[in-house]
Design an enzyme around this catalytic site. Structure first.
Site, short mmCIF file in Angstrom:
data_model
loop_
_atom_site.label_atom_id
_atom_site.label_comp_id
_atom_site.label_asym_id
_atom_site.label_seq_id
_atom_site.Cartn_x
_atom_site.Cartn_y
_atom_site.Cartn_z
N LYS A 1 -0.78 52.71 32.44
CA LYS A 1 -1.18 51.39 31.94
C LYS A 1 -0.14 50.96 30.92
O LYS A 1 -0.13 51.40 29.78
CB LYS A 1 -2.56 51.48 31.28
N GLU B 1 1.51 51.81 7.94
CA GLU B 1 2.58 51.44 8.86
C GLU B 1 2.68 49.91 8.98
O GLU B 1 1.73 49.25 9.33
CB GLU B 1 2.32 52.05 10.23
N GLU C 1 -9.46 46.03 28.59
CA GLU C 1 -9.92 45.95 29.98
C GLU C 1 -9.31 47.11 30.79
O GLU C 1 -9.97 48.12 31.02
CB GLU C 1 -9.55 44.59 30.58
N ALA C 2 -8.03 46.97 31.17
CA ALA C 2 -7.40 48.02 31.99
C ALA C 2 -7.35 49.36 31.25
O ALA C 2 -7.67 50.41 31.82
CB ALA C 2 -5.99 47.58 32.38
N CYS D 1 7.56 53.82 15.55
CA CYS D 1 6.79 54.77 14.75
C CYS D 1 7.69 55.78 14.04
O CYS D 1 7.27 56.45 13.13
CB CYS D 1 5.81 55.50 15.66
N GLU E 1 0.52 60.17 20.66
CA GLU E 1 1.70 59.92 19.84
C GLU E 1 1.42 58.62 19.10
O GLU E 1 1.41 57.55 19.72
CB GLU E 1 2.94 59.85 20.74
P1 NAD Z 1 -2.29 49.36 20.44
O1 NAD Z 1 -2.55 50.75 20.06
O2 NAD Z 1 -3.45 48.41 20.45
O3 NAD Z 1 -1.65 49.29 21.90
C1 NAD Z 1 -0.98 50.35 22.54
C2 NAD Z 1 -1.46 50.45 23.99
O4 NAD Z 1 -2.85 50.77 24.02
C3 NAD Z 1 -1.31 49.15 24.81
O5 NAD Z 1 -0.97 49.44 26.13
C4 NAD Z 1 -2.73 48.58 24.75
O6 NAD Z 1 -3.01 47.72 25.82
C5 NAD Z 1 -3.56 49.84 24.82
N1 NAD Z 1 -4.93 49.70 24.30
C6 NAD Z 1 -5.38 48.89 23.31
N2 NAD Z 1 -6.70 49.03 23.14
C7 NAD Z 1 -7.12 49.95 24.05
C8 NAD Z 1 -8.39 50.51 24.37
N3 NAD Z 1 -9.49 50.14 23.74
N4 NAD Z 1 -8.44 51.44 25.34
C9 NAD Z 1 -7.34 51.82 25.99
N5 NAD Z 1 -6.12 51.31 25.75
C10 NAD Z 1 -6.00 50.39 24.78
O7 NAD Z 1 -1.15 48.79 19.50
P2 NAD Z 1 -0.78 47.27 19.17
O8 NAD Z 1 -2.02 46.44 18.92
O9 NAD Z 1 0.14 46.79 20.22
O10 NAD Z 1 -0.01 47.45 17.81
C11 NAD Z 1 -0.74 47.60 16.61
C12 NAD Z 1 -0.08 48.60 15.70
O11 NAD Z 1 -0.06 49.87 16.32
C13 NAD Z 1 1.38 48.32 15.38
O12 NAD Z 1 1.53 47.38 14.38
C14 NAD Z 1 1.85 49.69 14.98
O13 NAD Z 1 1.49 49.98 13.65
C15 NAD Z 1 1.09 50.60 15.93
N6 NAD Z 1 1.89 50.95 17.13
C16 NAD Z 1 2.44 52.18 17.20
C17 NAD Z 1 3.22 52.52 18.29
C18 NAD Z 1 3.86 53.85 18.43
O14 NAD Z 1 4.85 53.98 19.15
N7 NAD Z 1 3.32 54.90 17.85
C19 NAD Z 1 3.45 51.59 19.30
C20 NAD Z 1 2.85 50.35 19.22
C21 NAD Z 1 2.07 50.05 18.12
#
Ligand code: NAD
Ligand code: MN
Length: 498
Positions: free
Chosen positions: A185, A393, A219-220, A293, A259
């Site tokens: 996903k 962060e 959703e997905a 990160c 991660e």
């Molecule tokens: P997020 O954790 O919401 O998204 C990461 C992935 O998880 C995306 O593919 C998203 O669609 C999916 N996701 C979101 N909610 C989900 C759920 N309920 N069930 C399953 N999958 C789900 O991150 P974001 O909203 O894009 O970013 C928010 C913050 O997260 C950033 O500001 C940063 O601090 C952190 N972040 C960290 C990394 C990293 O590499 N560790 C990457 C992106 C974001």
């Protein structure tokens, strides 16, 4: 192989839409599509499928059907196919890099190392799997002990938008090498390069081995983690969603790799060449557009050089070129979305309120011809270690600066956050470097060169930065389970159970 001729952004042709890839075919999603946007211009580049339960269900079924044959495919053949995937990524890299640049808003030049690393991931696991199963069986009294590794099964993998191709390679390569099948996903905010690449991957591999379900997290993503047919979960992203993924894995009693975030210290000892240390520090918090990160976002500077270092840091930050992402000389492009940009700017407000001092930056800037874009200055904030700005962060091109006197004190400051993903140390003193590295709670420590990612280095976090390791051979363990078989030469003697 040398990289191919550069490609002009205007010549890039995205497909009109990117539906999910299920059982080797592009499928029409029942809930339609989501716009895929270039954050620097606001232009809609294409559309990605808005997958939900239905598509996830089909994808898991396809992965499950493909599993027996794939897990029984010889390691030589799996290795060959992983190398073929690497070749195809290599051949298509210039086009994919430009797509990813347009989709993420990150500076084009950054994708050279990103893709080198991603191609390498496939080659690394193509090789590592060839020796992974060697040894471990030995004679025991009256027979043999055999130990073997088996794949876990169908893996549900969820990745973020910041480094889409690196994340895809980190997830696919070890899981495939170890004989698993996959439902991936990708992130709704940037996945066009992933959709293009995984279609090529799906054409190389047997049907259903890699399935891709783009769409929203709730959703997905949620449908994927909740699906009863998943045998392993792997997630990269925020701590909050990571916790949810971990909890779900716990309920289902399946293994999980997480991660998550970081707030990494970058420690500067007083014996360094200040100009070179400053450049390394600026690279350490602005690369990846500040959206990674692993960045060194807490610069901890020894008292003796603090004033000079900070002065030079500001001067160097001023030189970081903010500009159109597709321009090769740009070093800071557009933040991924308005939501993330607002989040970053909000953190600067929090910093001011808690008494931190913004020494440089702190603003959104306009780039001509890209007025829609979310460009944010490299920002340097003087802060106390316990302030929110120095604890949480930000995920933007910003770092705090803090002074220290004593090495034990700086180790304490460095470790006193919820995260533990990475850390940097700059010094010419070997004892300081290694003693400090030993005491840091961080999965990756880089001495004198930030983000010095080397082959075979286990990558992952201490504390809230996650669970498990990727990038290295350890990732094969994370996608395998062991079985022991004890074989006796003959049945026990008659009457042994009297
Ligand atoms: P997020 O954790 O919401 O998204 C990461 C992935 O998880 C995306 O593919 C998203 O669609 C999916 N996701 C979101 N909610 C989900 C759920 N309920 N069930 C399953 N999958 C789900 O991150 P974001 O909203 O894009 O970013 C928010 C913050 O997260 C950033 O500001 C940063 O601090 C952190 N972040 C960290 C990394 C990293 O590499 N560790 C990457 C992106 C974001
Ligand atoms: Mn995008």
């Amino acid at each position: 192989m040398e990289t191919l001729a550069p490609i002009h952004p205007n010549t890039i042709e995205f497909a009109e839409k990117y539906g999910p890839i299920i059982n080797g075919e592009i499928v029409e999603p029942i809930n339609g599509y989501i716009d895929a946007v270039n954050p620097a211009t606001g232009k809609v580049l294409s559309k990605i499928g808005r997958c939900g339960k239905e598509e996830v269900n089909q994808a898991v079924q396809a992965a499950s059907t493909a599993l027996p044959a794939w897990s029984n495919t010889s390691i030589e053949e799996r290795s060959r196919l992983l190398n073929k995937i690497a070749d195809v990524l290599e051949e298509n890299q210039e086009r994919l890099k430009m797509m990813e640049c347009l989709d993420t808003g990150r500076p084009l030049h950054e994708f050279d190392p990103d893709y080198k690393l991603s191609i390498y991931q496939f080659r690394y696991f193509a090789s590592a799997i060839l020796t992974y199963y060697e040894g471990a069986s030995h004679p025991v009294q009256n027979g043999y002990l055999l130990t073997k590794k088996e794949p876990l099964g169908v893996c549900g993998q969820i990745i973020p938008w910041n480094v889409p191709m690196i994340m895809t390679a980190f997830k696919l390569a070890p899981a495939l090498a170890a004989g698993n099948t996959i439902v991936l996903k990708p992130a709704e905010d940037a996945c066009l390069s992933v959709m293009e690449f995984t279609k090529l991957v799906a054409d190389i591999l047997p049907k259903g081995v890699v399935n891709v379900v783009p769409g929203y997290g709730v959703e997905a993503g949620q449908a994927l983690i909740d699906h009863p047919g998943i045998d392993k979960l792997a997630f990269t992203g925020s701590v909050n969603v990571g916790r949810l993924v971990g909890k779900t894995a716990g309920e289902k009693i399946i293994p999980v790799t997480l991660e998550l975030g970081g707030k990494s210290p970058h420690i500067v000892f007083p014996d360094v060449d200040i100009d070179r240390a400053v450049e390394n520090a600026v690279f350490g918090f602005t690369t990846f557009n500040g959206q990674s990160c692993i960045l060194g976002t807490r610069i901890l500077i020894h008292d003796d050089i603090y004033e000079t270092f900070v002065e030079k840091l500001i001067e160097r930050a001023k030189q970081v070129k903010i500009g159109p992402p597709t321009d090769r000389s740009t070093r800071l492009g557009s933040i991924i979305s308005e939501k993330q940009a607002k989040r970053i700017l909000h953190y600067f407000e929090i910093a001011k309120k808690e008494g931190a001092k913004i020494l440089y930056g702190g603003n959104r800037v306009t780039v001509q011809g890209h007025e829609h874009g979310y460009f944010i200055e490299p920002t340097i904030i003087e802060a106390e270690p316990d302030m929110r700005i120095a604890q949480e962060e930000i995920f933007g091109p910003a770092a705090t600066v803090t002074r220290w006197n004593d090495v034990n004190e700086v180790i304490k400051i460095a470790n006193d956050v919820e995260y533990g993903l990475a850390a940097g140390i700059m010094t010419n003193n070997l004892e300081n470097a290694l003693q400090t590295a030993n005491k840091l709670e961080a999965g990756s420590v880089w001495i004198n060169s930030y983000f010095n990612f080397q082959s075979g280095a286990p990558f992952g976090g201490y504390k809230n930065s996650g669970v498990g390791r990727e990038y290295s051979k350890e990732a094969l363990d994370a996608y395998s389970q062991s079985k022991s078989i004890v074989a006796a030469y003959q049945l026990p003697p008659a009457g042994f159970f009297k």
